[in-house]
Design a protein around this motif. Structure first.
Motif, short mmCIF file in Angstrom:
data_model
loop_
_atom_site.label_atom_id
_atom_site.label_comp_id
_atom_site.label_asym_id
_atom_site.label_seq_id
_atom_site.Cartn_x
_atom_site.Cartn_y
_atom_site.Cartn_z
N MET A 78 0.85 -1.17 0.00
CA MET A 78 0.00 0.00 0.00
C MET A 78 0.89 1.23 0.00
O MET A 78 1.88 1.28 0.72
CB MET A 78 -0.91 0.00 1.24
N LYS A 79 0.51 2.22 -0.82
CA LYS A 79 1.29 3.45 -0.86
C LYS A 79 1.04 4.27 0.40
O LYS A 79 -0.05 4.24 0.98
CB LYS A 79 0.89 4.29 -2.08
N CYS A 80 2.03 5.02 0.78
CA CYS A 80 1.92 5.93 1.92
C CYS A 80 0.84 6.97 1.61
O CYS A 80 0.78 7.50 0.49
CB CYS A 80 3.25 6.62 2.17
N PRO A 81 -0.05 7.28 2.58
CA PRO A 81 -1.12 8.25 2.31
C PRO A 81 -0.63 9.70 2.17
O PRO A 81 -1.36 10.55 1.70
CB PRO A 81 -2.05 8.10 3.52
N GLU A 82 0.60 9.97 2.56
CA GLU A 82 1.16 11.32 2.39
C GLU A 82 1.39 11.56 0.90
O GLU A 82 2.14 10.83 0.26
CB GLU A 82 2.48 11.45 3.18
N PRO A 83 0.76 12.61 0.31
CA PRO A 83 0.85 12.83 -1.14
C PRO A 83 2.28 12.97 -1.68
O PRO A 83 2.56 12.53 -2.79
CB PRO A 83 0.07 14.13 -1.36
N LYS A 84 3.19 13.56 -0.92
CA LYS A 84 4.56 13.79 -1.42
C LYS A 84 5.48 12.58 -1.20
O LYS A 84 6.57 12.55 -1.74
CB LYS A 84 5.16 15.03 -0.75
N CYS A 85 5.01 11.64 -0.43
CA CYS A 85 5.84 10.46 -0.11
C CYS A 85 5.63 9.36 -1.15
O CYS A 85 4.52 9.08 -1.56
CB CYS A 85 5.50 9.94 1.29
N ARG A 86 6.70 8.71 -1.55
CA ARG A 86 6.62 7.60 -2.50
C ARG A 86 6.86 6.26 -1.80
O ARG A 86 7.04 5.25 -2.46
CB ARG A 86 7.63 7.80 -3.62
N GLY A 87 6.86 6.28 -0.49
CA GLY A 87 7.11 5.06 0.28
C GLY A 87 5.94 4.10 0.21
O GLY A 87 4.83 4.44 -0.17
N ILE A 88 6.23 2.88 0.58
CA ILE A 88 5.21 1.83 0.60
C ILE A 88 5.09 1.31 2.03
O ILE A 88 6.09 1.05 2.70
CB ILE A 88 5.60 0.69 -0.36
N LEU A 89 3.84 1.16 2.48
CA LEU A 89 3.59 0.64 3.81
C LEU A 89 3.50 -0.89 3.74
O LEU A 89 2.71 -1.43 2.98
CB LEU A 89 2.28 1.19 4.37
N GLU A 90 4.31 -1.54 4.52
CA GLU A 90 4.26 -2.99 4.61
C GLU A 90 3.17 -3.36 5.61
O GLU A 90 2.96 -2.66 6.61
CB GLU A 90 5.61 -3.55 5.09
N PRO A 91 2.45 -4.46 5.38
CA PRO A 91 1.38 -4.85 6.30
C PRO A 91 1.85 -4.97 7.76
O PRO A 91 1.13 -4.56 8.67
CB PRO A 91 0.92 -6.20 5.76
N GLN A 92 3.05 -5.48 7.97
CA GLN A 92 3.54 -5.67 9.34
C GLN A 92 3.67 -4.33 10.08
O GLN A 92 3.53 -4.28 11.29
CB GLN A 92 4.90 -6.38 9.35
N ASN A 93 3.95 -3.26 9.35
CA ASN A 93 4.08 -1.94 9.98
C ASN A 93 2.74 -1.39 10.44
O ASN A 93 2.70 -0.45 11.23
CB ASN A 93 4.73 -0.94 9.01
N CYS A 94 1.66 -1.92 9.93
CA CYS A 94 0.32 -1.41 10.25
C CYS A 94 -0.40 -2.24 11.30
O CYS A 94 -1.51 -1.90 11.71
CB CYS A 94 -0.52 -1.37 8.99
N MET A 95 0.19 -3.34 11.74
CA MET A 95 -0.48 -4.26 12.68
C MET A 95 -0.95 -3.57 13.95
O MET A 95 -2.02 -3.87 14.46
CB MET A 95 0.44 -5.43 13.04
#
Length: 131
Positions: free
Chosen positions: A1-18
């Protein structure tokens, strides 16, 4: 999943959201993610029985799957027609039957029809034997 911050191109890994997602939602997310991976690499289908609906995979995408035993509920079903197995009858023939003629008992009577040489009344469709 892409980071919700519009300027960020990072990807959120599922483990980071647990820690911020309820357990049930996280499990559904994991299942959807796995199904997406499976869908991209092969053909998936589901057990036809509503009380099971286990996802299954056809690893050989060229092979047409008809009669299949679900490894979860151990019942036979037709993966093409998406119904309980209709043994002794081709898929096209089965799909040509009326909705009220597709149950297991109906198919058994149709097999008896051939064996006993019964015929159906052209008006009411009841089986009769002419002597």
């Amino acid at each position: 999943m892409k980071c919700p911050e519009p300027k960020c191109r990072g990807i959120l890994e599922p483990q980071n959201c647990m820690s911020i997602i309820p357990k049930e939602v996280f499990e559904r997310w994991e299942n959807a993610f796995c199904e997406n991976l499976v869908l991209a690499t092969s053909r998936k289908f589901y057990c036809s029985f509503k009380d099971c609906s286990t996802m299954l995979v056809n690893d050989d995408g060229n092979e047409v799957v008809t009669c299949f035993e679900c490894p979860n509920c151990h019942r036979l079903f037709c993966a093409q027609c998406k119904v309980a197995w209709h043994g002794g009858m081709e898929c096209g023939e089965f799909m040509g039957l009326n909705e009220n003629e597709r149950e297991k008992e109906d198919l058994m009577v149709m097999n008896l029809e051939e064996a006993k040489r019964w015929r159906r009344c052209s008006k009411c469709r009841i089986y009769v034997k002419k002597n």
